[in-house]
Design an enzyme around this catalytic site. Structure first.
Site: not given
Ligand code: PGA
Length: 258
Positions: A13, A15, A99, A101, A170, A176, A216
């Site tokens: 991914n 991003k 996701h 985000e 996730e 991150g 991560s």
């Protein structure tokens, strides 16, 4: 992993990283380093403008290209949005949906569900993301929260379509941050997700769904995470931006068939 029953999937991914030129350069390097073995499916989900460059670079490989989002509507007045048939026509096989985000930008469970239906209708494989926040984990409501997200995401999805879906667990606190969930923590939730799917669709279907871990994951911790019986792959952000690291994670998925 359990390759007897389901596919292992290693998915990048990216991003909001890399331009089309950087995408081209990345895949020139990646194709030289990519393992030849076929122990897992390899997917790269890239920014929309990078899709043509990725598809062109990977045409002669078995790597699938994916988008990072889609719109649930077929067409129309949705400025800045991208419909699933556009992604398919551009050469995508996968799309990340829900996701954290994007959920943080206002995407609801209902949006996630509508996008999954749109993706499946277009024959795109949805990589459906779920995950709890640190507050939710500390409050002890991780299982309830994830169960709710899975049920809402899959509402109305027919049993014959569910086999096409990939789920990614996730934990938001691990994305991150460099704070990976321990293999036990990740396994516990991935196993719980499989139980929810079993209750919804039966044991045979649940056994065949690939459930990935993301947050991560890197070239150092991948092997241990992927050794867990219910972790069928990874959704990798930061470490997928560096070809050698992404290749090492693919290699970490080359484990004996359970
Ligand atoms: P990360 O991102 O690997 O950089 O933590 C994973 C993701 O958000 O999909």
């Amino acid at each position: 992993m359990n390759r007897k029953y389901r596919k292992t999937v290693i998915a990048a991914n990216w991003k909001m990283n890399k331009t089309p030129s950087e995408t081209k350069a990345f895949f020139t390097e990646f194709k030289n380093q990519m393992p030849k073995g076929r122990w897992c499916d390899i997917v790269v989900c890239v920014p929309a403008v990078d899709i043509p460059a990725a598809v062109r670079a990977l045409r002669d490989t078995r790597v699938g290209v994916g988008a990072e989002n889609c719109n649930a509507n077929a067409s129309g007045a949705y400025t800045g949005e991208i419909a699933v048939n556009m992604l398919v026509d551009a050469g995508c096989k996968y799309v990340i949906i829900g996701h954290s985000e994007r959920r943080a930008m206002g995407e609801t469970d209902a949006d996630v569900n509508a996008k999954i239906h749109a993706a499946l209708g277009a024959n795109l494989i949805p990589i459906v993301c779920v995950g709890e926040s640190l507050e939710q984990r500390e409050a002890g409501i991780t299982d309830e929260w994830i169960t709710m997200q899975i049920k809402a995401a899959l509402a109305g999805v027919a049993v014959e379509k569910i086999k096409k879906i990939v789920v990614a667990y996730e934990p938001i606190w691990a994305i991150g941050t460099g704070k990976t969930a321990t293999p036990d923590q990740a396994e516990q939730v991935c196993q719980m997700i499989r139980t929810v799917i079993r209750k919804m669709y039966g044991a045979a279907i649940a056994r065949g769904v690939s459930i990935l871990y993301g947050g991560s994951m890197n070239e150092k911790n991948a092997e241990e995470l992927l050794a867990q019986p219910d972790i069928d792959g990874g959704l990798i952000g930061g470490a997928s931006l560096v070809s050698e690291k992404f290749v090492k994670i693919i290699e970490a998925a080359n484990q004996p068939i359970a």
